[in-house]
Write an enzyme that holds these catalytic residues in place. Structure first.
Site, PDB file in Angstrom:
ATOM      1  CG  ASP A  63      -2.557   0.611   1.519  1.00  0.00           C
ATOM      2  OD1 ASP A  63      -2.439   1.490   0.232  1.00  0.00           O
ATOM      3  OD2 ASP A  63      -3.050   0.703   2.208  1.00  0.00           O
ATOM      4  CG  ASP A  84      -5.805   5.781  -4.215  1.00  0.00           C
ATOM      5  OD1 ASP A  84      -4.552   5.401  -3.013  1.00  0.00           O
ATOM      6  OD2 ASP A  84      -7.017   5.686  -2.834  1.00  0.00           O
ATOM      7  CB  CYS A 118     -13.505 -20.254  18.276  1.00  0.00           C
ATOM      8  SG  CYS A 118     -12.530 -20.367  16.929  1.00  0.00           S
ATOM      9  CB  CYS A 142      -9.995 -21.942  15.592  1.00  0.00           C
ATOM     10  SG  CYS A 142      -8.797 -20.620  16.479  1.00  0.00           S
ATOM     11  CB  CYS A 195     -10.829 -21.994  20.426  1.00  0.00           C
ATOM     12  SG  CYS A 195     -10.549 -19.596  20.251  1.00  0.00           S
TER      13      CYS A 195
END
Lengths: 647, 647
Positions: B89, B124, B274, B276, B279
């Site tokens: 960026d 931009d 969760c 995952c 977790c």
């Protein structure tokens, strides 16, 4: 056994349950262990999922001479090498699948006791959905009879007596009531597998509701055979505490993968849409390269990860107060589940659900779709609007429909002008009419609706609005209209007074405002937010208004006033004599010492604690619904806030 | 760079994208790496999440002399120790957050090129939602100007040019069109973070739609700053390919935990809802015991697991054809997202979406709520019903409203009687009128609706029904009514003929049935299901009807007939001369060789492949929408099924 409510939402509860082998938090899932062939060992399950309870089948053990011998010698815990809580099933499901199993109902219960099962199950009669009512009734009677014969044999084992009754709600309720009267310990809801297989979730809901209505609320309820996470949240919202999953293994054997939203075929998947440890470790390609048996185990583990995840989400939703939101989200994944939610709209069911619905919640009420407007919380609001709220004036000014209460959309000056007029001020909202006096009260200010709701929600809100406006002259708001509307009736009524009166009546019942606020009123506001905080009446602090839900916290002086004015049993929780001294010391009230309770009190309501002669002992906040207070043997019923000291 | 569509659903696509550093499957998420302080290293991310692309900030590197030197010497890949694709960026977001950043727009592009970024971004001008249109327009012009100056400097680097334009759709579209004309490689949609922060998802949708309408469809689109999984599916359905997440780290630093349905505060959670690996490894208590820094890393990992899981779910939904279902499910979790879906109902947007909507899908169309009836697939059905379907008789018999087409609810005998009458037979369904001739066609037979739908869906269906019945005499079905309805018009028309004619017209356009079925018709049915399989006309096999979606597969002889009857450009995909020999050999048509395409063809439609002189070369199935065929440089446009051999 102890069973105690710790958190709650909807008609669901998060409980602590104990057996001889330890504590279990509910809602929970019992993985089914096949003693003949363990795809995943209980130890592995303990390690991966932290399971505290599982279920295995006593019939399979009983039929296998080797297993039977071993189980009788060293117990079922040693047999499957697991020292947490073990529930055993009896062979009923096998009789449904394979036909008659030739088993003596009492013998199988004795066997379960003898092998040291923590929770044994009677050999109930599986009622199928296609049965005639007469056949069903026979099955129910036989189930009750077997329960009656089995209970004396249970010894130290807890005994589960399944509620049968096919798709006949009256039979389900009857069966539940009879089994509750027999003091069974644990209540599976049986015979529902065929309903789930056909996705007849509406019928499933009716079965659960009917059973729950007949059951002793203080006992755990198990939805027998429910192993797909899609329906867990719905069942929990209705008060189911346990599920069991053989699905994890059965689906895996079939190459099917369980997800929150349904089931996918493993062969169709190009990647695994999941982040559980299995799906994080293996790619689809890698899983395909495993041999079939190993892959099946991995899929079974995934299936369990997904199932336990859903239970964790449900427990969080229960604690945080967004269980209905979760139920509705899940229903959006499945049209048949969506149908099931319509069952809740039937007035009898709504009334039952409303009894258990907490007074307020930590989380805002979120709109999910056309089911939202029928939630018990909104049903309660509408009901109380007609039974507890009284418009003050002949003229009502209605503000154009907004999705948020008035305070969010109109300027302060405008509000001030409006508040000085002697007219009712009502916002036409997505939740129906919101009198301005109530606009900070839960769930009105705490609701999040989209700018544009569905047609059904709009119509429902309009219906309630028309009924609300029936007896008053109505002016739709604009500045000019308001000038016409003004009919000076002496000096304009103080808006803060209007607010506290209206909230008191909505919260405590009609007449409460007169009781609480008779005298010289001093309203203390937050200097930061300008919102009402404390209300002093004739020098006594009677109530405080809570910032989070706009409802009152009762002070002892407010309690005295309500006690004087509101007749027994209104707002009362009655405690037995032996606990009176403890309450006077400010200790909280345990459920087993409650002898009566106002049927209109709801969980988290402010209440009066009285002795059996209606002497006021203190004030507090209920934690349970009335039915729960009167049945639970463990846990707190009322959190005492202030008590009246001796003398 | 290559960018190629592999799978599709809604206006979304699953693509393969390549840079100098390898392949990336889209939709995908670029974790944001802060070169100053990496909470999780790219290597760790590669290991855990298999990332193939990430984004870092060239401005931060540029401003830090140490990092700058290192990056210029050994490249950005070495700097952050990652050898996959790196996007950088430019500092635009920093200028939005911290005010003017004093950076030369061309210099920062050169810098990104010099440090070896795979995808650099121009500097931009960030347009905020509260800007006036004039200010916005200035920003857009300046952005375009900077793009113009930057492009010559990009070297081998791909250059991303963000679409700006604040909340003004015409500016967004203009900006997109101008940047596309400059041949930028990659299109972020910029300036949307403030909209997401305020949950203005409706405005976000308008911004994306406007940008997409102006953009070259063959280039990747990146929703800049979108890091919460809640909106991924919505953005993908509109054709966004990339997201980036700094949220995983920012939220973790803040003690916030990301979930599919929103965000929770870590401190509020009693358990982690969760499964995952994080977790599954830690309990909440264990996480609380970690030191803050370590806990933050674990929460950040969790946040990434959840985010990548959502992308996996989306990719599966894209491949399997249930992306709209997923979008609607997610919207049920958030009222503001629900509002955003209403934007799609605007006719111009629906028309745009319909262009990209595949002709049929592997998965049934599932009802999720009041948004479903407005899906592009149903919009297409309704449109074609009025433009392509012609009722045959003066009298229409309407069957009472059902949620499933006729065939599911009426007995075989009943059907046989009904089919012999010379009346139109129409089922009043949730999807609107279903002429019996069409009841096996996608999505009618492949829809799953609840027994009882919401009011809005009902009303929409009734609206379409009334319009459909406007010109005929209507009889609501019962057996007696039918006798009255019967007006013998000679011998009853063969129902199979009615079915194949109606489906051909709906699928290929009016006149197609006459073209395909002029002559002696022989209908071959499946002996097992009784359903139509092959249609032979004058001895030639012209079409087959597919079991899965009830639509036709074209045979070359059917193609010849359609080619003769349907005028150019109807049903045509025109290929350039250099590819003609390959098509004649039966090879499929690549997008870069397509010079024109019937604007009415949709992805997965049957089509005629012709040369630039409209000579028929073969028939096949489109894989792309027209706009895609005309712009993509990579990938297949038409899968050729049969071709006409030379001579």
């Amino acid at each position: 056994m102890t069973f105690e409510i710790k958190e709650r939402d909807a008609a669901g509860r998060l409980c602590q349950f104990t057996t001889k082998h330890g504590k279990v938090t509910t809602p929970n899932l019992l993985p089914v262990i096949n003693p003949n062939k363990m795809m995943i060992t209980p130890k592995e399950m303990k390690k991966r999922f932290g399971i505290d309870i599982l279920i295995t089948n006593s019939y399979i053990i009983y039929k296998n001479p080797e297993l039977k011998k071993q189980a009788l010698e060293s117990g079922v815990h040693a047999l499957i090498d697991y020292n947490g809580s073990i529930m055993t099933d009896s062979g009923t499901f096998q009789s449904y699948v394979y036909g008659d199993v030739k088993l003596d109902p009492v013998e199988i219960v004795q066997f379960q006791r003898d092998i040291g099962s923590d929770i044994g199950t009677i050999l109930d009669v599986f009622g199928t959905p296609d049965q005639s009512k007469a056949t069903s009734e026979q099955g129910v009677q036989e189930t009750i009879e077997r329960a009656r014969k089995s209970i004396p044999q249970k010894g130290e084992m807890l005994l589960a007596c399944p509620v049968q009754g096919s798709v006949y709600p009256d039979l389900r309720e009857y069966c539940a009531r009879q089994l509750s009267a027999l003091s069974a310990d644990f209540f599976p809801i049986g015979g529902v597998v065929p309903l789930m297989e056909d996705q007849r979730y509406g019928d499933l809901v009716r079965c659960i509701l009917a059973a729950k209505q007949g059951l002793d609320p203080s006992k755990p309820v198990h939805l027998f055979g429910a192993g797909h996470p899609l329906i867990f949240s719905l069942a929990v919202a209705l008060g189911c505490d346990f599920f069991d999953s053989s699905a994890y293994a059965k689906y895996a054997n079939d190459g099917r993968v369980i997800f929150q939203w349904g089931t996918e075929k493993f062969d169709d998947l190009k990647e695994l849409p999941c982040s559980c440890p299995i799906c994080s470790k293996y790619s689809v390609t890698e899983l395909k390269e495993l041999d079939v048996e190993e892959r099946t185990i991995q899929l079974a583990l995934h299936n369990l990860y997904v199932s336990f995840m859903e239970l964790k989400i449900i427990r969080v939703a229960l604690s945080e107060g967004w269980l209905w939101e979760l139920v509705e989200q899940r229903a959006s994944a499945n049209p048949f589940l969506s149908d099931a939610l319509r069952v809740f709209r039937e007035p009898a069911h709504l009334q039952w659900l409303e009894q258990y619905e907490p007074t307020s919640n930590k989380t805002a009420l979120f709109y999910t779709g056309p089911h939202t407007i029928y939630r018990p919380m909104i049903f309660r609001y509408h009901t109380r609007l007609f039974t507890r709220f009284e418009p003050l004036f002949h003229t009502t000014v209605v503000f154009p429909e907004r999705t948020k209460p008035y305070s969010m959309f109109y300027s302060k000056e405008m509000k001030n002008i409006l508040k000085q007029k002697n007219v009712n001020l009502v916002v036409s909202s997505t939740l129906g009419p919101i009198p301005l006096e109530l606009d900070e009260m839960y769930p009105l200010a705490q609701s999040v609706f989209p700018m544009c709701v569905d047609q059904e929600t709009k119509e429902k809100a309009q219906q309630v609005m028309s009924r609300f406006l029936r007896d008053t002259e109505v002016i739709v708001w604009d500045e000019h209209a308001l000038i016409t509307a003004e009919k000076p009736l002496g000096s304009p009524m103080d808006f803060d007074l209007r607010r506290i009166s209206a909230v008191a009546d909505m919260q405590f019942g009609r007449g409460a405002s007169e009781a609480l606020f008779a005298g010289r009123i001093n309203i203390i506001k937050s200097t930061r937010t300008g919102k009402i905080r404390n209300i002093i009446c004739d020098g006594f602090h009677v109530v405080s208004m809570r910032a989070e839900d706009g409802l009152f916290t009762l002070k002892i002086n407010g309690g005295r006033r309500l006690h004087k004015r509101m007749k027994y049993p209104l707002l009362r929780v009655v405690v037995t004599d032996d606990t009176v001294p403890f309450v006077k010391e400010g200790k909280s009230v345990f459920a087993k010492f409650v002898s009566e309770c106002d049927p209109d009190l709801r969980p988290f309501d402010e209440c009066l604690i009285v002795d059996e002669h209606d002497m006021l002992l203190g004030i507090g906040r209920t934690l349970l619904a009335r039915n729960e207070m009167l049945t639970f043997r463990h846990g707190m019923a009322v959190k005492t806030r202030e008590s009246i000291k001796e003398g």
